[in-house]
Design a protein around this motif. Structure first.
Motif, PDB file in Angstrom:
ATOM      1  N   GLY A  34       0.830  -1.195   0.000  1.00  0.00           N
ATOM      2  CA  GLY A  34       0.000   0.000   0.000  1.00  0.00           C
ATOM      3  C   GLY A  34       0.863   1.242   0.000  1.00  0.00           C
ATOM      4  N   LYS A  35       0.313   2.320  -0.506  1.00  0.00           N
ATOM      5  CA  LYS A  35       1.017   3.608  -0.503  1.00  0.00           C
ATOM      6  C   LYS A  35       0.718   4.298   0.821  1.00  0.00           C
ATOM      7  N   ARG A  36       1.751   4.519   1.635  1.00  0.00           N
ATOM      8  CA  ARG A  36       1.604   5.034   2.994  1.00  0.00           C
ATOM      9  C   ARG A  36       1.024   6.440   3.046  1.00  0.00           C
ATOM     10  N   VAL A  37       0.123   6.652   3.994  1.00  0.00           N
ATOM     11  CA  VAL A  37      -0.506   7.939   4.222  1.00  0.00           C
ATOM     12  C   VAL A  37       0.329   8.782   5.197  1.00  0.00           C
ATOM     13  N   ASN A  38       0.889   8.141   6.215  1.00  0.00           N
ATOM     14  CA  ASN A  38       1.583   8.850   7.300  1.00  0.00           C
ATOM     15  C   ASN A  38       3.094   8.680   7.243  1.00  0.00           C
ATOM     16  N   SER A  39       3.790   9.625   7.868  1.00  0.00           N
ATOM     17  CA  SER A  39       5.232   9.484   8.091  1.00  0.00           C
ATOM     18  C   SER A  39       5.420   8.378   9.111  1.00  0.00           C
ATOM     19  N   PRO A  40       6.542   7.702   9.138  1.00  0.00           N
ATOM     20  CA  PRO A  40       7.777   8.110   8.505  1.00  0.00           C
ATOM     21  C   PRO A  40       7.989   7.617   7.076  1.00  0.00           C
ATOM     22  N   ALA A  41       7.136   6.825   6.512  1.00  0.00           N
ATOM     23  CA  ALA A  41       7.325   6.332   5.141  1.00  0.00           C
ATOM     24  C   ALA A  41       6.228   6.856   4.210  1.00  0.00           C
ATOM     25  N   LYS A  42       5.787   8.080   4.474  1.00  0.00           N
ATOM     26  CA  LYS A  42       4.695   8.676   3.703  1.00  0.00           C
ATOM     27  C   LYS A  42       5.009   8.682   2.207  1.00  0.00           C
ATOM     28  N   ASP A  43       3.981   8.280   1.401  1.00  0.00           N
ATOM     29  CA  ASP A  43       4.026   8.257  -0.062  1.00  0.00           C
ATOM     30  C   ASP A  43       4.928   7.180  -0.659  1.00  0.00           C
ATOM     31  N   TRP A  44       5.404   6.267   0.140  1.00  0.00           N
ATOM     32  CA  TRP A  44       6.161   5.107  -0.356  1.00  0.00           C
ATOM     33  C   TRP A  44       5.248   3.887  -0.369  1.00  0.00           C
ATOM     34  N   TRP A  45       5.501   2.963  -1.284  1.00  0.00           N
ATOM     35  CA  TRP A  45       4.829   1.668  -1.262  1.00  0.00           C
ATOM     36  C   TRP A  45       5.463   0.868  -0.134  1.00  0.00           C
ATOM     37  N   PHE A  46       4.614   0.257   0.687  1.00  0.00           N
ATOM     38  CA  PHE A  46       5.081  -0.403   1.903  1.00  0.00           C
ATOM     39  C   PHE A  46       4.145  -1.561   2.221  1.00  0.00           C
ATOM     40  N   VAL A  47       4.669  -2.597   2.853  1.00  0.00           N
ATOM     41  CA  VAL A  47       3.810  -3.695   3.290  1.00  0.00           C
ATOM     42  C   VAL A  47       2.967  -3.228   4.479  1.00  0.00           C
ATOM     43  N   PRO A  48       1.769  -3.793   4.665  1.00  0.00           N
ATOM     44  CA  PRO A  48       0.945  -3.434   5.824  1.00  0.00           C
ATOM     45  C   PRO A  48       1.623  -3.857   7.127  1.00  0.00           C
ATOM     46  N   GLY A  49       1.220  -3.252   8.211  1.00  0.00           N
ATOM     47  CA  GLY A  49       1.774  -3.615   9.510  1.00  0.00           C
ATOM     48  C   GLY A  49       1.349  -2.639  10.573  1.00  0.00           C
ATOM     49  N   GLY A  50       1.919  -2.811  11.768  1.00  0.00           N
ATOM     50  CA  GLY A  50       1.571  -1.918  12.852  1.00  0.00           C
ATOM     51  C   GLY A  50       2.376  -2.185  14.109  1.00  0.00           C
ATOM     52  N   ARG A  51       2.261  -1.266  15.063  1.00  0.00           N
ATOM     53  CA  ARG A  51       2.989  -1.354  16.328  1.00  0.00           C
ATOM     54  C   ARG A  51       2.319  -2.333  17.283  1.00  0.00           C
ATOM     55  N   VAL A  52       3.141  -2.900  18.147  1.00  0.00           N
ATOM     56  CA  VAL A  52       2.660  -3.708  19.261  1.00  0.00           C
ATOM     57  C   VAL A  52       2.560  -2.777  20.458  1.00  0.00           C
ATOM     58  N   TYR A  53       1.432  -2.823  21.157  1.00  0.00           N
ATOM     59  CA  TYR A  53       1.208  -1.947  22.303  1.00  0.00           C
ATOM     60  C   TYR A  53       1.700  -2.599  23.598  1.00  0.00           C
ATOM     61  N   LYS A  54       1.989  -1.776  24.585  1.00  0.00           N
ATOM     62  CA  LYS A  54       2.383  -2.277  25.897  1.00  0.00           C
ATOM     63  C   LYS A  54       1.263  -3.152  26.462  1.00  0.00           C
ATOM     64  N   ASP A  55       1.667  -4.248  27.072  1.00  0.00           N
ATOM     65  CA  ASP A  55       0.759  -5.213  27.698  1.00  0.00           C
ATOM     66  C   ASP A  55      -0.096  -5.973  26.686  1.00  0.00           C
ATOM     67  N   GLU A  56       0.259  -5.912  25.417  1.00  0.00           N
ATOM     68  CA  GLU A  56      -0.463  -6.653  24.377  1.00  0.00           C
ATOM     69  C   GLU A  56       0.399  -7.838  23.951  1.00  0.00           C
ATOM     70  N   THR A  57      -0.154  -9.031  23.959  1.00  0.00           N
ATOM     71  CA  THR A  57       0.606 -10.194  23.520  1.00  0.00           C
ATOM     72  C   THR A  57       0.833 -10.117  22.008  1.00  0.00           C
ATOM     73  N   LEU A  58       1.858 -10.811  21.532  1.00  0.00           N
ATOM     74  CA  LEU A  58       2.107 -10.850  20.090  1.00  0.00           C
ATOM     75  C   LEU A  58       0.911 -11.439  19.356  1.00  0.00           C
ATOM     76  N   LYS A  59       0.303 -12.473  19.937  1.00  0.00           N
ATOM     77  CA  LYS A  59      -0.868 -13.098  19.315  1.00  0.00           C
ATOM     78  C   LYS A  59      -2.001 -12.091  19.151  1.00  0.00           C
ATOM     79  N   ASN A  60      -2.292 -11.338  20.205  1.00  0.00           N
ATOM     80  CA  ASN A  60      -3.369 -10.346  20.137  1.00  0.00           C
ATOM     81  C   ASN A  60      -3.014  -9.189  19.208  1.00  0.00           C
ATOM     82  N   ALA A  61      -1.753  -8.753  19.249  1.00  0.00           N
ATOM     83  CA  ALA A  61      -1.318  -7.677  18.355  1.00  0.00           C
ATOM     84  C   ALA A  61      -1.446  -8.110  16.900  1.00  0.00           C
TER      85      ALA A  61
END
Length: 158
Positions: A34-61
């Motif tokens: 997808g073409k990123r909307v936000n920085s830090p990789a704004k306007d680049w093609w990038f694979v989807p993904g996201g941050r893991v939050y504190k107290d969130e298991t990897l499975k739940n994230a």
């Protein structure tokens, strides 16, 4: 737990962030980007993904990230890890003057093309890119090319 902007900016200044990237490949051996909307990789093609939050298991994230980024929830135990990588950026999501450091785990998700119903939240356009084109495309962000040796190995041995 998700931080408010000021707390998150302080975290970005002081520590690396941990994230999960979704390396989604269809049966034609094409990568979903997808073409990123936000920085830090704004306007680049990038694979989807996201941050893991504190107290969130990897499975739940992983479940939360796949649902929000792909429109469908996937089970981490059925996806193949491709390795741990580092992403460095000169800017952050909240401030151009603050650098961002991600420690990033890549997971291979093999799908039928019709399974992806990605919302336009983090990306404003999507496409399928042949794996041969990934390394050649100048608009594909370099951090979305780091995993390609592991990806080819996983696909050829799986």
């Amino acid at each position: 737990m998700q931080l408010e902007d000021q707390g998150f900016l302080q975290l970005i200044r002081l520590a690396p962030l941990f994230s999960i990237d979704l390396v989604v490949v269809n049966n034609r051996r094409e990568l979903f980007v997808g073409k990123r909307v936000n920085s830090p990789a704004k306007d680049w093609w990038f694979v989807p993904g996201g941050r893991v939050y504190k107290d969130e298991t990897l499975k739940n994230a992983f479940s939360r990230i796949t649902l929000s980024e792909l429109g469908m929830e996937y089970d981490i135990s059925k996806c193949q890890p491709l390795g741990l990588y580092e992403h460095f950026y000169n800017v952050s999501m909240l401030c151009k003057g603050t650098s961002t450091h991600y420690i990033n785990m890549q997971y291979l998700i093999q799908v039928n093309e019709s399974e992806t119903r990605a919302p336009n939240i983090q990306h404003h356009a999507y496409r399928w890119l042949s794996l041969d084109e990934v390394g050649q495309d100048p608009l594909m962000h370099k951090n979305s090319k780091l995993f390609t040796p592991s990806l080819f190995s996983a696909l050829n041995n799986g």
